[in-house]
Design an enzyme around this catalytic site. Sequence first.
Site, PDB file in Angstrom:
ATOM      1  N   HIS A   1      -1.537   0.841  -9.663  1.00 24.91           N
ATOM      2  CA  HIS A   1      -2.199  -0.136  -8.787  1.00 24.91           C
ATOM      3  C   HIS A   1      -2.862  -1.250  -9.606  1.00 24.91           C
ATOM      4  CE1 HIS A   1      -4.150  -0.601  -4.566  1.00 24.91           C
ATOM      5  NE2 HIS A   1      -4.092  -1.778  -5.186  1.00 24.91           N
TER       6      HIS A   1
ATOM      7  N   ARG B   1       0.855  -1.180   0.000  1.00 26.40           N
ATOM      8  CA  ARG B   1       0.000   0.000   0.000  1.00 26.40           C
ATOM      9  C   ARG B   1       0.893   1.233   0.000  1.00 26.40           C
ATOM     10  NH1 ARG B   1      -3.500  -2.618  -1.704  1.00 26.40           N
ATOM     11  NH2 ARG B   1      -5.457  -3.217  -0.733  1.00 26.40           N
TER      12      ARG B   1
END
Length: 311
Positions: free
Chosen positions: A274, A226
Amino acid sequence: MHDMTLLYAADAGRADEWREALHDMAPELQVQLWPDATDLAAVRYLVAWSFMPDLVARLPNLQVIFSTGAGVNQFAFESIPPAIKIVRMLDPAIREGMIEYAVFATLALHRDLLTYRQDQRARRWAPLTAPSAARRRVGVMGLGDLGTAVVEQLKSFGFPLFGWSRTARSIEGVTCFSGQDQLPSFLGHCDILICLLPLTPATQGILDDALFDALPIGAGLINMGRGRHLNEADLLRALDDGRLSGAILDVLIDEPPPHDHPFWLHPKIMLTPHIAGTTSPPSAAGVLVENLRRHRAGLTMLGEVRRDLGY
Ligand code: NDP
Ligand code: OXD
């Protein structure tokens, strides 16, 4: 059947795909779509990536929240009553994507592709000597579902492999470290470091100056966890002063980053939006239906989250 009502409140663009996959595998399941759902009191299961905190309060009979992704840090745990279980997604399609990405990024750093990308732009033809894989040590932070799958695949290239997790793990062919005490020893072995940790209070900001100092000089970084694992200013400093040689980042604090973010044009950083591992409704629905069966049978579900740990 009331106890088989599921509310889908994730990506609207994929709702039909999810509904079809769920219908094929569990025709008895009543699937409602947010925000058109008409009978919120019937909902026992919620499928979501993230949701407004007040949604849960409007589902009086909710029993389980299923994340459509492998991570659950996007949920505000404190707004979810303790009796409601939270389950992360163990989709084989996510796992495959993460393996591919980790292999591509490790090989890109191992074979100096960020330097060659710059050289090409400068019309410079300058071969570098890459050490053999046997002399390039790769370390993975996080030896869970994804970290383990990644190290297993990296074995085939012959890199010496290292891993780090919260509790002790044993993986054949991988030197494993665990806990905060062993973090510096682990880091000392990582010419390439891959972050595959979940984002929790204990791991937020872990990729910082102190961690970069503990890596061998010139190490490469891959962040597939993350964005908030990484202290972005510390990374810039470590790249600029040569402690790190390059970074491949799939996740950022702001996705997308603002137009003037220094990472966009940094010669030693490669960004991807992502995309390392993506949920695929047909395979993810299979995992979800298996979990519904387990829940109804009173069994532990695959990917049940421990709230006290945050993953
Ligand atoms: P798991 O829960 O299966 O594994 C987590 C691993 O991290 C475990 O080995 C765990 O240790 C370790 N860990 C957790 N906290 C700590 C800590 N404080 N110190 C050391 N180790 C710790 O997660 P997954 O492998 O399924 O997923 C990992 C993450 O990958 C997700 O949470 C998500 O953030 C990210 N992800 C990113 C995607 C992308 O597209 N970029 C796609 C999918 C996931 P232990 O083994 O002791 O429990
Ligand atoms: C996930 C992700 O957690 O896409 O699955 O990051």
